[in-house]
Design a protein around this motif. Structure first.
Motif, PDB file in Angstrom:
ATOM      1  N   SER A 171      38.563 -17.637  13.330  1.00 28.46           N
ATOM      2  CA  SER A 171      37.579 -16.805  14.019  1.00 28.46           C
ATOM      3  C   SER A 171      36.953 -15.765  13.094  1.00 28.46           C
ATOM      4  N   LYS A 172      37.598 -15.519  11.971  1.00 21.58           N
ATOM      5  CA  LYS A 172      37.075 -14.547  11.006  1.00 21.58           C
ATOM      6  C   LYS A 172      36.305 -15.216   9.873  1.00 21.58           C
ATOM      7  N   THR A 173      36.056 -16.513  10.025  1.00 19.20           N
ATOM      8  CA  THR A 173      35.299 -17.276   9.026  1.00 19.20           C
ATOM      9  C   THR A 173      33.983 -17.745   9.648  1.00 19.20           C
ATOM     10  N   PRO A 174      33.059 -18.291   8.850  1.00 17.90           N
ATOM     11  CA  PRO A 174      31.762 -18.744   9.395  1.00 17.90           C
ATOM     12  C   PRO A 174      31.789 -20.128  10.042  1.00 17.90           C
ATOM     13  N   ILE A 175      32.949 -20.743  10.246  1.00 13.83           N
ATOM     14  CA  ILE A 175      32.951 -22.093  10.824  1.00 13.83           C
ATOM     15  C   ILE A 175      32.313 -22.081  12.212  1.00 13.83           C
ATOM     16  N   LYS A 176      31.754 -23.235  12.594  1.00 15.46           N
ATOM     17  CA  LYS A 176      30.984 -23.316  13.833  1.00 15.46           C
ATOM     18  C   LYS A 176      31.689 -24.075  14.945  1.00 15.46           C
ATOM     19  N   GLY A 177      32.672 -24.915  14.595  1.00 14.72           N
ATOM     20  CA  GLY A 177      33.282 -25.725  15.641  1.00 14.72           C
ATOM     21  C   GLY A 177      34.675 -26.200  15.300  1.00 14.72           C
ATOM     22  N   ILE A 178      35.462 -26.459  16.346  1.00 16.56           N
ATOM     23  CA  ILE A 178      36.817 -26.992  16.212  1.00 16.56           C
ATOM     24  C   ILE A 178      36.941 -28.207  17.123  1.00 16.56           C
ATOM     25  N   LEU A 179      37.361 -29.336  16.539  1.00 10.79           N
ATOM     26  CA  LEU A 179      37.740 -30.502  17.334  1.00 10.79           C
ATOM     27  C   LEU A 179      39.253 -30.437  17.462  1.00 10.79           C
ATOM     28  N   ASN A 180      39.720 -30.146  18.675  1.00  8.74           N
ATOM     29  CA  ASN A 180      41.121 -29.793  18.880  1.00  8.74           C
ATOM     30  C   ASN A 180      41.905 -30.915  19.548  1.00  8.74           C
ATOM     31  N   PHE A 181      42.889 -31.462  18.829  1.00  7.42           N
ATOM     32  CA  PHE A 181      43.776 -32.472  19.397  1.00  7.42           C
ATOM     33  C   PHE A 181      45.105 -31.870  19.841  1.00  7.42           C
ATOM     34  N   ALA A 182      45.285 -30.565  19.662  1.00  8.89           N
ATOM     35  CA  ALA A 182      46.514 -29.909  20.130  1.00  8.89           C
ATOM     36  C   ALA A 182      46.410 -29.684  21.635  1.00  8.89           C
ATOM     37  N   PRO A 183      47.482 -29.976  22.384  1.00  4.41           N
ATOM     38  CA  PRO A 183      47.432 -29.819  23.846  1.00  4.41           C
ATOM     39  C   PRO A 183      47.524 -28.361  24.275  1.00  4.41           C
ATOM     40  N   ILE A 184      46.514 -27.585  23.900  1.00  5.43           N
ATOM     41  CA  ILE A 184      46.474 -26.167  24.245  1.00  5.43           C
ATOM     42  C   ILE A 184      45.009 -25.745  24.344  1.00  5.43           C
ATOM     43  N   ARG A 185      44.727 -24.844  25.266  1.00  2.00           N
ATOM     44  CA  ARG A 185      43.372 -24.314  25.405  1.00  2.00           C
ATOM     45  C   ARG A 185      43.210 -23.153  24.430  1.00  2.00           C
ATOM     46  N   LEU A 186      42.346 -23.318  23.469  1.00  2.00           N
ATOM     47  CA  LEU A 186      42.163 -22.313  22.423  1.00  2.00           C
ATOM     48  C   LEU A 186      41.227 -21.206  22.888  1.00  2.00           C
ATOM     49  N   VAL A 187      41.542 -19.988  22.477  1.00  2.00           N
ATOM     50  CA  VAL A 187      40.684 -18.838  22.740  1.00  2.00           C
ATOM     51  C   VAL A 187      40.008 -18.466  21.422  1.00  2.00           C
ATOM     52  N   VAL A 188      38.687 -18.563  21.397  1.00  2.00           N
ATOM     53  CA  VAL A 188      37.928 -18.306  20.173  1.00  2.00           C
ATOM     54  C   VAL A 188      36.711 -17.460  20.516  1.00  2.00           C
ATOM     55  N   PRO A 189      36.114 -16.812  19.515  1.00  2.00           N
ATOM     56  CA  PRO A 189      34.882 -16.039  19.766  1.00  2.00           C
ATOM     57  C   PRO A 189      33.704 -16.950  20.074  1.00  2.00           C
ATOM     58  N   HIS A 191      30.937 -17.559  18.674  1.00  2.54           N
ATOM     59  CA  HIS A 191      30.226 -18.295  17.617  1.00  2.54           C
ATOM     60  C   HIS A 191      30.926 -19.599  17.235  1.00  2.54           C
ATOM     61  N   ILE A 192      32.100 -19.853  17.817  1.00  4.08           N
ATOM     62  CA  ILE A 192      32.824 -21.109  17.557  1.00  4.08           C
ATOM     63  C   ILE A 192      32.872 -21.936  18.839  1.00  4.08           C
ATOM     64  N   ARG A 193      32.442 -23.182  18.736  1.00  2.00           N
ATOM     65  CA  ARG A 193      32.526 -24.103  19.876  1.00  2.00           C
ATOM     66  C   ARG A 193      33.751 -24.990  19.706  1.00  2.00           C
ATOM     67  N   VAL A 194      34.506 -25.160  20.790  1.00  2.00           N
ATOM     68  CA  VAL A 194      35.724 -25.969  20.760  1.00  2.00           C
ATOM     69  C   VAL A 194      35.547 -27.207  21.630  1.00  2.00           C
ATOM     70  N   GLN A 195      35.874 -28.360  21.067  1.00  4.23           N
ATOM     71  CA  GLN A 195      35.923 -29.614  21.823  1.00  4.23           C
ATOM     72  C   GLN A 195      37.369 -30.092  21.791  1.00  4.23           C
ATOM     73  N   SER A 196      38.018 -30.113  22.947  1.00  6.05           N
ATOM     74  CA  SER A 196      39.435 -30.467  23.003  1.00  6.05           C
ATOM     75  C   SER A 196      39.622 -31.891  23.508  1.00  6.05           C
ATOM     76  N   ILE A 197      40.535 -32.613  22.869  1.00  3.18           N
ATOM     77  CA  ILE A 197      40.881 -33.979  23.264  1.00  3.18           C
ATOM     78  C   ILE A 197      42.395 -34.035  23.411  1.00  3.18           C
ATOM     79  N   ASP A 198      42.856 -34.110  24.649  1.00  2.00           N
ATOM     80  CA  ASP A 198      44.294 -34.204  24.921  1.00  2.00           C
ATOM     81  C   ASP A 198      44.616 -35.675  25.164  1.00  2.00           C
ATOM     82  N   LEU A 199      45.261 -36.307  24.202  1.00  2.00           N
ATOM     83  CA  LEU A 199      45.512 -37.751  24.288  1.00  2.00           C
ATOM     84  C   LEU A 199      46.379 -38.115  25.484  1.00  2.00           C
ATOM     85  N   SER A 200      47.335 -37.251  25.832  1.00  2.00           N
ATOM     86  CA  SER A 200      48.197 -37.549  26.983  1.00  2.00           C
ATOM     87  C   SER A 200      47.398 -37.518  28.279  1.00  2.00           C
TER      88      SER A 200
END
Length: 215
Positions: A171-189, A191-200
């Motif tokens: 969150s303190k870097t200029p990255i724009k997005g996270i593709l998240n495979f971890a089974p957790i809902r991420l809290v981010v500022p 300026h970061i977009r999160v796309q979560s994929i829970d395989l289970s």
């Protein structure tokens, strides 16, 4: 100078997820030498009903002609610009376990505008090592290396217990997005977009659909 991607209205998320699929199948039609395509032909190829396809395309204005269908080359060009396929995005991978290693081997190289250029893993040395020709570093140098490699998107294939901690660092870097495979809902500022994929969850959904179709 590269042309700006066309400005499009806000569209439903379900439509957004189908855009790369349209682009992929249009490439197949184009490679086969087909110059025009109907929504019905797209429907049969993609296994999506034609009404959904027409509704998706309607968000972008008049892309086809009644009685003619869609010009494959024009439609392919439109989606190429819409998806910004001319601009490559550098991707980082965090977590090189079984799933992460598979990503490194695949690496999105064919028909994609993204490429994994760097990875991080707790077992990797600070000075880095090569895996599938990709440099893998210890997470202690993550912020430095993300800036060095010009990374915009990060893929999480890490345990849920450490995912939020890594997200806090990002969150303190200029990255724009996270593709998240971890089974957790991420809290981010914002300026970061999160796309979560829970395989289970995806697997449970598939099982539910199969059982209810057979019931």
């Amino acid at each position: 100078m590269k042309p700006e991607p066309p400005k499009v209205p806000r569209i439903p998320q379900a439509t957004t997820k189908r855009l790369p699929l349209y682009y992929r199948f249009l490439q197949s039609f184009n490679n086969a030498g087909q110059t025009r395509v109907s929504s019905q032909e797209l429907s049969e190829a993609m296994k999506i009903d034609s009404a959904t396809i027409r509704r998706d395309f309607s968000h972008f204005g008049a892309l086809g002609k009644k009685g003619y269908g869609y010009d494959v080359a024009n439609l392919l060009e439109f989606f190429r610009h819409t998806l910004d396929q001319d601009e490559a995005s550098n991707v980082a991978l965090v977590g090189v376990g079984s799933l992460g290693s598979a990503f490194l081997k695949y690496n999105f190289q064919k028909n994609h505008n993204t490429k994994i250029v760097i990875a991080f893993d707790n077992k990797a040395p600070v000075e880095g090592k090569l895996m599938s020709d990709i440099p893998v570093f210890n997470p202690s140098v993550m912020e430095e290396k993300l800036a060095e490699y010009g990374v915009e998107i990060v893929i999480f294939t890490i345990p849920s217990r450490s995912a939020q901690e890594v997200a806090d660092r990002l969150s303190k870097t200029p990255i724009k997005g996270i593709l998240n495979f971890a089974p957790i809902r991420l809290v981010v500022p914002d300026h970061i977009r999160v796309q979560s994929i829970d395989l289970s969850v995806e697997l449970q959904t598939l099982i539910y659909l199969i059982r209810n179709e057979l019931a």
